[in-house]
Enzyme design. Sequence first.
Site, mmCIF file in Angstrom:
data_model
loop_
_atom_site.group_PDB
_atom_site.id
_atom_site.type_symbol
_atom_site.label_atom_id
_atom_site.label_comp_id
_atom_site.label_asym_id
_atom_site.label_seq_id
_atom_site.Cartn_x
_atom_site.Cartn_y
_atom_site.Cartn_z
ATOM 1 N N TYR A 156 4.915 3.532 -4.847
ATOM 2 C CA TYR A 156 4.877 5.006 -4.802
ATOM 3 C C TYR A 156 4.847 5.535 -3.353
ATOM 4 O O TYR A 156 5.775 6.228 -2.913
ATOM 5 C CB TYR A 156 3.656 5.470 -5.601
ATOM 6 C CG TYR A 156 3.337 6.941 -5.507
ATOM 7 C CD1 TYR A 156 4.329 7.917 -5.638
ATOM 8 C CD2 TYR A 156 2.022 7.366 -5.323
ATOM 9 C CE1 TYR A 156 4.007 9.264 -5.561
ATOM 10 C CE2 TYR A 156 1.703 8.711 -5.260
ATOM 11 C CZ TYR A 156 2.703 9.659 -5.374
ATOM 12 O OH TYR A 156 2.368 10.981 -5.301
ATOM 13 N N ASN A 206 6.817 -7.733 -3.995
ATOM 14 C CA ASN A 206 7.051 -8.700 -5.079
ATOM 15 C C ASN A 206 7.347 -8.017 -6.415
ATOM 16 O O ASN A 206 7.409 -8.685 -7.453
ATOM 17 C CB ASN A 206 5.861 -9.663 -5.225
ATOM 18 C CG ASN A 206 4.591 -8.967 -5.694
ATOM 19 O OD1 ASN A 206 4.587 -7.752 -5.894
ATOM 20 N ND2 ASN A 206 3.522 -9.727 -5.862
ATOM 21 N N GLY A 223 -0.566 -4.163 -2.467
ATOM 22 C CA GLY A 223 -1.905 -4.456 -2.975
ATOM 23 C C GLY A 223 -2.048 -3.923 -4.381
ATOM 24 O O GLY A 223 -1.143 -3.274 -4.912
ATOM 25 N N ASN A 268 -5.321 -10.627 -3.844
ATOM 26 C CA ASN A 268 -4.170 -9.833 -3.403
ATOM 27 C C ASN A 268 -4.499 -8.997 -2.174
ATOM 28 O O ASN A 268 -3.736 -8.975 -1.208
ATOM 29 C CB ASN A 268 -3.769 -8.870 -4.524
ATOM 30 C CG ASN A 268 -2.464 -9.245 -5.152
ATOM 31 O OD1 ASN A 268 -1.411 -8.986 -4.583
ATOM 32 N ND2 ASN A 268 -2.535 -9.893 -6.294
ATOM 33 N N SER A 293 -8.420 3.888 2.110
ATOM 34 C CA SER A 293 -8.663 4.924 1.120
ATOM 35 C C SER A 293 -9.973 5.631 1.407
ATOM 36 O O SER A 293 -10.917 5.031 1.945
ATOM 37 C CB SER A 293 -8.720 4.267 -0.259
ATOM 38 O OG SER A 293 -9.303 5.128 -1.193
ATOM 39 N N TYR A 349 -12.260 -2.829 -6.175
ATOM 40 C CA TYR A 349 -11.127 -2.264 -5.435
ATOM 41 C C TYR A 349 -11.605 -1.676 -4.106
ATOM 42 O O TYR A 349 -11.077 -1.999 -3.032
ATOM 43 C CB TYR A 349 -10.409 -1.182 -6.258
ATOM 44 C CG TYR A 349 -9.435 -0.362 -5.434
ATOM 45 C CD1 TYR A 349 -8.248 -0.922 -4.982
ATOM 46 C CD2 TYR A 349 -9.722 0.959 -5.067
ATOM 47 C CE1 TYR A 349 -7.362 -0.180 -4.194
ATOM 48 C CE2 TYR A 349 -8.852 1.708 -4.288
ATOM 49 C CZ TYR A 349 -7.666 1.131 -3.857
ATOM 50 O OH TYR A 349 -6.799 1.865 -3.078
ATOM 51 N N LYS A 351 -10.941 -2.830 -0.037
ATOM 52 C CA LYS A 351 -10.458 -1.994 1.075
ATOM 53 C C LYS A 351 -11.442 -2.064 2.246
ATOM 54 O O LYS A 351 -11.050 -2.175 3.409
ATOM 55 C CB LYS A 351 -10.296 -0.540 0.623
ATOM 56 C CG LYS A 351 -9.148 -0.314 -0.340
ATOM 57 C CD LYS A 351 -7.798 -0.437 0.374
ATOM 58 C CE LYS A 351 -6.649 -0.471 -0.590
ATOM 59 N NZ LYS A 351 -5.373 -0.852 0.014
HETATM 60 P P1 NAD Z 1 1.952 1.036 -5.743
HETATM 61 O O1 NAD Z 1 1.345 0.103 -6.728
HETATM 62 O O2 NAD Z 1 2.906 2.056 -6.231
HETATM 63 O O3 NAD Z 1 2.642 0.210 -4.556
HETATM 64 C C1 NAD Z 1 2.166 -1.020 -4.124
HETATM 65 C C2 NAD Z 1 3.343 -1.974 -4.038
HETATM 66 O O4 NAD Z 1 2.864 -3.245 -3.574
HETATM 67 C C3 NAD Z 1 4.043 -2.210 -5.362
HETATM 68 O O5 NAD Z 1 5.434 -1.984 -5.208
HETATM 69 C C4 NAD Z 1 3.752 -3.671 -5.687
HETATM 70 O O6 NAD Z 1 4.819 -4.285 -6.381
HETATM 71 C C5 NAD Z 1 3.518 -4.269 -4.308
HETATM 72 N N1 NAD Z 1 2.641 -5.441 -4.300
HETATM 73 C C6 NAD Z 1 1.443 -5.604 -4.901
HETATM 74 N N2 NAD Z 1 0.934 -6.820 -4.641
HETATM 75 C C7 NAD Z 1 1.842 -7.453 -3.840
HETATM 76 C C8 NAD Z 1 1.891 -8.726 -3.227
HETATM 77 N N3 NAD Z 1 0.905 -9.610 -3.397
HETATM 78 N N4 NAD Z 1 2.966 -9.037 -2.470
HETATM 79 C C9 NAD Z 1 3.970 -8.145 -2.287
HETATM 80 N N5 NAD Z 1 3.986 -6.929 -2.848
HETATM 81 C C10 NAD Z 1 2.927 -6.572 -3.619
HETATM 82 O O7 NAD Z 1 0.713 1.738 -4.977
HETATM 83 P P2 NAD Z 1 0.704 3.011 -4.028
HETATM 84 O O8 NAD Z 1 0.077 4.136 -4.759
HETATM 85 O O9 NAD Z 1 2.017 3.207 -3.386
HETATM 86 O O10 NAD Z 1 -0.369 2.535 -2.959
HETATM 87 C C11 NAD Z 1 0.010 1.870 -1.762
HETATM 88 C C12 NAD Z 1 -1.238 1.462 -1.002
HETATM 89 O O11 NAD Z 1 -2.030 2.616 -0.752
HETATM 90 C C13 NAD Z 1 -2.136 0.491 -1.762
HETATM 91 O O12 NAD Z 1 -2.665 -0.448 -0.846
HETATM 92 C C14 NAD Z 1 -3.240 1.373 -2.300
HETATM 93 O O13 NAD Z 1 -4.443 0.674 -2.482
HETATM 94 C C15 NAD Z 1 -3.364 2.409 -1.190
HETATM 95 N N6 NAD Z 1 -3.909 3.689 -1.663
HETATM 96 C C16 NAD Z 1 -3.327 4.321 -2.717
HETATM 97 C C17 NAD Z 1 -3.875 5.522 -3.200
HETATM 98 C C18 NAD Z 1 -3.263 6.221 -4.383
HETATM 99 O O14 NAD Z 1 -3.937 7.061 -4.991
HETATM 100 N N7 NAD Z 1 -2.025 5.973 -4.756
HETATM 101 C C19 NAD Z 1 -5.004 6.068 -2.576
HETATM 102 C C20 NAD Z 1 -5.565 5.399 -1.480
HETATM 103 C C21 NAD Z 1 -5.009 4.199 -1.036
#
Ligand code: NAD
Length: 338
Positions: free
Chosen positions: A11, A32, A82, A99, A124, A148, A152
């Site tokens: 995302y 992945n 992640g 992870n 986060s 989780y 972080k």
């Molecule tokens: P998301 O799940 O849409 O994107 C994460 C991507 O990482 C996915 O495409 C997934 O396939 C990939 N992935 C997961 N494990 C993997 C691995 N071992 N090797 C390679 N690829 C891997 O999540 P997002 O919402 O885009 O969030 C991105 C980052 O931001 C994350 O680290 C999340 O913890 C952090 N974050 C997100 C939010 C939120 O509300 N969306 C808020 C704070 C922090």
Amino acid sequence: MNVLVTGGMGYIGSHTCIQMIQSGMTPVIFDNLYNSKSSVLDCIEKVSGTRPVFINGDIRDKSLLIKVMKEHDIENVIHFAGLKAVGESVEKPLEYYDNNVNGTLVLVDAMREANVKSLVFSSSATVYGDPASVPITEDFPTSATNPYGRSKLMVEECLTDFQKANSDWSITLLRYFNPVGSHPTGELGEDPQGIPNNLMPFVSQVAVGRREFLSVFGNDYPTPDGTGIRDYIHVMDLSDGHVAALEKVGAKHGLHIYNLGTGNGYSVLDMVKAFESASGKPVPYKVVARRAGDIAECWADPAKAVTELGWKAERTLEEMTQDTWRWQSSNPQGYPSE
Ligand code: NAD
Ligand code: UDP
């Protein structure tokens, strides 16, 4: 600037790749596809006019990471990859630590071997735990209430120690508040698998008819309407924040920590109302018990990022809800499956 983007198919990563391309950077995506679909690449290309290199790989695969960083002359890494579901992390702590924590350590080790010394990490606001007051500044105490959040926090602490011992590295911790919204074209957006954990994807699936009603988790918080208050930030503003971080501190040795939020708080019911007016659809809801671990209110003081990165969240609540609706209504089932 060649930037390895782990989790770049997800995302926030996919939107950030578009803003990077628009700023003249070259993202190389490493993902992945655990929580994303390969069709995201077509959407990035459609919107930006450029198809980034995509490597289907796991961040725990050190030799592949080293190979990719060398082959593509990588200078910086943005690390989104992640797992991110709080509830799931309670059920599967080992998977989360493996992870998120182990994955990051492998990535940094690979960077060291490939001589890449600039890292931007997706952290986060969850690392602030239940803050004593709002707005939250970067020097507030940190804590965690679930695996989780602890993953972080552990990564932040590991990276802090690592940067102390390696003063020629630039390490940036970006603490996101609540990312929402979609690309304004409606071509990219949030596509959670299964039942959404977060408020906005749930609300938009109710509006589009995929779910009957929203459960509002508690209306007895000490807030004006009793529902929880958060700092919702448009994913495009968040993406711009990554570009600003790379440009301003990506080459500056040191540990850099920034809140990425708007500084405004909206309640659950504010979000429901805003979504109803953006979509023209009713969003029926029922008030249910509080969700374990939730806090009453949380919003950022974004002043440090404004001053040091020259970045400020600019998109309004209307844009957040209208853009979410554009994506959801034109892609009710999310991205096409493979
Ligand atoms: P998301 O799940 O849409 O994107 C994460 C991507 O990482 C996915 O495409 C997934 O396939 C990939 N992935 C997961 N494990 C993997 C691995 N071992 N090797 C390679 N690829 C891997 O999540 P997002 O919402 O885009 O969030 C991105 C980052 O931001 C994350 O680290 C999340 O913890 C952090 N974050 C997100 C939010 C939120 O509300 N969306 C808020 C704070 C922090
Ligand atoms: N929330 C809710 N119903 C839902 C999902 C979330 O009432 O189905 C509330 C939640 O209690 C919190 C706010 O919406 O007050 C934001 O929750 P989200 O899970 O999106 O983000 P976070 O808890 O990480 O801030």
